[in-house]
Design an enzyme around this catalytic site. Structure first.
Site, PDB file in Angstrom:
ATOM      1  N   GLY A  39      56.833  46.279  35.214  1.00  0.00           N
ATOM      2  CA  GLY A  39      57.581  45.194  35.845  1.00  0.00           C
ATOM      3  C   GLY A  39      56.617  43.742  35.717  1.00  0.00           C
ATOM      4  N   GLN A 104      54.851  51.804  45.611  1.00  0.00           N
ATOM      5  CA  GLN A 104      53.655  52.943  45.499  1.00  0.00           C
ATOM      6  C   GLN A 104      53.659  53.697  46.535  1.00  0.00           C
ATOM      7  OE1 GLN A 104      49.610  51.011  45.248  1.00  0.00           O
ATOM      8  NE2 GLN A 104      50.204  49.695  43.598  1.00  0.00           N
ATOM      9  N   HIS A 125      45.405  45.913  42.907  1.00  0.00           N
ATOM     10  CA  HIS A 125      45.346  45.384  44.236  1.00  0.00           C
ATOM     11  C   HIS A 125      45.030  46.211  45.071  1.00  0.00           C
ATOM     12  CE1 HIS A 125      46.430  42.659  47.361  1.00  0.00           C
ATOM     13  NE2 HIS A 125      47.512  43.265  47.932  1.00  0.00           N
ATOM     14  N   ASP A 209      42.930  38.172  48.584  1.00  0.00           N
ATOM     15  CA  ASP A 209      44.310  38.259  47.712  1.00  0.00           C
ATOM     16  C   ASP A 209      45.549  37.804  48.723  1.00  0.00           C
ATOM     17  OD1 ASP A 209      45.412  38.606  45.178  1.00  0.00           O
ATOM     18  OD2 ASP A 209      46.765  39.982  46.275  1.00  0.00           O
ATOM     19  N   GLU A 249      53.431  15.171  38.315  1.00  0.00           N
ATOM     20  CA  GLU A 249      52.075  14.689  37.930  1.00  0.00           C
ATOM     21  C   GLU A 249      50.831  15.992  38.258  1.00  0.00           C
ATOM     22  OE1 GLU A 249      49.550  10.796  38.893  1.00  0.00           O
ATOM     23  OE2 GLU A 249      51.254  11.008  39.559  1.00  0.00           O
ATOM     24  N   SER A 271      42.771   6.464  39.235  1.00  0.00           N
ATOM     25  CA  SER A 271      42.353   5.054  39.571  1.00  0.00           C
ATOM     26  C   SER A 271      41.501   4.975  40.723  1.00  0.00           C
ATOM     27  CB  SER A 271      43.527   4.180  39.901  1.00  0.00           C
ATOM     28  OG  SER A 271      44.079   4.759  41.092  1.00  0.00           O
TER      29      SER A 271
END
Length: 351
Positions: A39, A104, A125, A209, A249, A271
């Site tokens: 996956g 799982q 994990h 995590d 940005e 700046s």
């Protein structure tokens, strides 16, 4: 391990120099790595390991046709390198559990009954092991339990591997039955193309995590973007202007400067007005969000967040719920504006 100074604190890390690919191949000689789940992380780790010369097979439930077909499209051959989950576990010696945390829990009985003495059970994990009383994933005493957790999505793991950069990963040994668990763990970490490896524990990886995903990496980032976008729109700014100042940005310019040389360097290359404003307002934002982060970490560390996630993700109709929630983000004005902005970006190589 190499000793590296991180902000005045010395840590041990494993680099490709200390643990080269040739050593990883030697450690894993004769091993069959069974990737369970094709996956998110599965495709990247499987293809990277295969490209690096390791013996890899895939275990994927055929009824999940999208993932099965993706594996076939990537070159895995049914009956030769692509199998159902139980068959792959039987054939493998290192079993990489790369399905979701919720999955799982569901597949664990099928995996457990097909494990063999001396196998390595691998995770990317720590959730299922850290919260084994909730997940039900309790490994037998006669297997190694190891973890390599790349600090990036599967897409980034593959993309960075192909570029030669690699994604940094944490690693941990939760159970060392064979007395070679650490070597197996580091070899896999190098095999998947990690930039470098840093040691952790299953609970530490889980706590950091879960906090990171809900915080700066995803949840906080999304919420902060929405807040700024809405503020600008309510003051009469156009969707294009609000999106460019909030997201474009950041992703196309400023975050790349941070990546290159750090936050101070990014501040120094903006700046004077932007720099002064950032220096003055950063402490205010920290003060505002620090209580939220403390609450978040406490709920993660006490297991409250894990219990909530397991309950919500396991509820009937969850897939329909999450599809609706993701659709609401996609269809919001902010991200519809984003789609328009991305479409207007110059194509690579155009003038």
């Amino acid at each position: 391990m190499a000793i590296i100074n991180f902000g005045g604190v010395k840590e041990k890390v494993v680099t490709r120099k200390e643990f080269p690919l040739a050593k990883a191949r030697k450690v894993l000689k004769g091993e069959t790595i069974a990737i369970i789940g094709y996956g998110v992380q599965g495709p990247a780790q499987a293809l990277n390991l295969k490209d690096n010369g390791f013996k890899v097979i895939i275990g994927q439930a055929p009824e999940f046709k999208r993932d099965w077909d993706r594996a076939v499209a990537d070159g895995w051959v049914p009956g030769k390198t692509l199998f159902d989950i139980e068959t792959a576990v039987k054939k493998g010696t290192i079993i990489q559990m790369l399905v979701s945390d919720a999955a799982q829990r569901q597949i664990w009985p099928a995996v457990k009954k097909n494990l063999k003495k001396g196998d390595a059970l691998y995770f990317s994990h720590g959730f299922s092991i850290t919260y084994k009383d909730k997940s039900g994933v309790i490994p037998p005493k006669w297997v190694d339990v190891i973890m390599v957790a790349p600090k990036g999505s599967g897409t980034s793991v593959r993309r960075n591997f192909l570029s030669g950069a690699g994604i940094n990963s944490s690693f941990a040994v939760g159970q060392d039955y064979t007395k070679h668990a650490a070597a197996r763990c580091m070899a896999i970490g190098i095999g998947i193309g990690s930039g470098y490896l840093f040691p952790t524990t299953f609970p530490h990886e889980t706590n950091s995590d879960l906090t990171g995903e809900r915080g700066v990496l995803m949840g906080c980032l999304a919420g902060t973007m929405e807040a700024q976008y809405e503020t600008l729109r309510k003051r009469g700014h156009s969707p294009s202007e609000a999106f460019n100042e909030t997201v474009e940005e950041l992703t196309q310019s400023l975050i790349r400067l941070v990546d290159e040389n750090g936050m101070d360097w990014m501040f120094s290359n903006c700046s004077a007005t932007a720099q002064r404003g950032a220096l003055d307002w950063s402490p205010r934002f920290k003060k505002a969000v620090l209580p939220v982060f403390n609450k978040l970490y406490n709920e993660v560390a006490t297991g409250k967040e894990a219990a909530r996630v397991i309950k919500v993700c396991g509820a009937k109709g969850y897939q329909q719920r999450v599809a609706k929630e993701l659709g609401a983000i996609r269809d919001s004005e902010m991200w519809r504006a984003g789609a328009a902005v991305r479409a207007l970006r110059p194509k690579t190589g155009s003038k």
